[in-house]
Enzyme design. Structure first.
Site, mmCIF file in Angstrom:
data_model
loop_
_atom_site.group_PDB
_atom_site.id
_atom_site.type_symbol
_atom_site.label_atom_id
_atom_site.label_comp_id
_atom_site.label_asym_id
_atom_site.label_seq_id
_atom_site.Cartn_x
_atom_site.Cartn_y
_atom_site.Cartn_z
ATOM 1 N N ASN A 88 0.855 -1.184 0.000
ATOM 2 C CA ASN A 88 0.000 0.000 0.000
ATOM 3 C C ASN A 88 0.897 1.242 0.000
ATOM 4 O O ASN A 88 1.848 1.319 0.781
ATOM 5 C CB ASN A 88 -0.900 -0.005 1.229
ATOM 6 C CG ASN A 88 -1.900 -1.153 1.209
ATOM 7 O OD1 ASN A 88 -2.382 -1.542 0.147
ATOM 8 N ND2 ASN A 88 -2.199 -1.711 2.366
ATOM 9 N N GLY A 94 -3.995 3.434 0.707
ATOM 10 C CA GLY A 94 -4.379 2.881 2.010
ATOM 11 C C GLY A 94 -3.230 2.646 2.955
ATOM 12 O O GLY A 94 -3.342 1.875 3.910
ATOM 13 N N GLN A 95 -2.081 3.318 2.713
ATOM 14 C CA GLN A 95 -0.925 3.145 3.604
ATOM 15 C C GLN A 95 -1.168 3.853 4.933
ATOM 16 O O GLN A 95 -1.505 5.041 4.956
ATOM 17 C CB GLN A 95 0.338 3.715 2.933
ATOM 18 C CG GLN A 95 1.606 3.465 3.742
ATOM 19 C CD GLN A 95 2.864 3.961 3.040
ATOM 20 O OE1 GLN A 95 2.795 4.631 1.999
ATOM 21 N NE2 GLN A 95 4.012 3.646 3.602
ATOM 22 N N HIS A 101 6.536 -1.458 3.736
ATOM 23 C CA HIS A 101 6.373 -2.847 4.156
ATOM 24 C C HIS A 101 5.596 -3.596 3.089
ATOM 25 O O HIS A 101 4.747 -3.018 2.402
ATOM 26 C CB HIS A 101 5.662 -2.939 5.513
ATOM 27 C CG HIS A 101 4.415 -2.129 5.588
ATOM 28 N ND1 HIS A 101 4.410 -0.755 5.719
ATOM 29 C CD2 HIS A 101 3.112 -2.495 5.500
ATOM 30 C CE1 HIS A 101 3.167 -0.317 5.732
ATOM 31 N NE2 HIS A 101 2.366 -1.345 5.591
#
Ligand code: 5GP
Ligand code: ZN
Length: 115
Positions: A88, A94-95, A101
């Protein structure tokens, strides 16, 4: 980086369930799993998102995709049944944690398109 939860996890200042670790990355179980198997691969170096990848990070990016993702999928026994790899990025992506990661999600059938 100060006040970065994933830096703290990588430095072992915050507890997590580690499933894999080497000199470049740490892989942990997600605290709030979205699938029966949900692992996060976190570079030990603080990189905020894909947008901040530098030329010097090519070995790290390749290591994650070529070595770490397939190894973890094998270890979790989801390589054959299938799994999803997600990064994301930014607000629309949507991070929520601004330390790059890679999600590995498996153990159930995924839907498409994502929400
Ligand atoms: P993002 O939405 O940024 O792609 O994903 C962040 C992920 O990190 C979420 O799935 C969330 O559950 C997970 N997460 C957030 N804080 C922690 C934590 O302190 N420990 C672990 N193991 N996972 C976390
Ligand atoms: Zn960080």
């Amino acid at each position: 980086m100060l006040d970065c939860i994933f830096c703290k996890i990588a430095n072992k200042e915050t507890k997590s369930t580690i499933v894999y670790e080497d000199d470049m990355v740490i892989a942990i179980r997600d605290l709030d799993p979205k699938a029966p198997e949900h692992v996060l691969i976190i570079p030990k170096k603080h990189i905020a998102s894909i947008n901040e990848f530098k030329a010097e990070d090519k070995d790290l990016a390749a290591h994650i995709l070529v070595d770490v993702v397939p190894k973890i999928a094998n270890d979790l026994k989801i390589a054959e049944s299938g799994y999803r790899v997600v990064i994301n990025t930014g607000e629309d992506g949507g991070q929520t944690v601004h330390h790059l990661h890679v999600h590995i999600l498996g153990g159930r059938s995924m839907t498409w398109p994502p929400g």
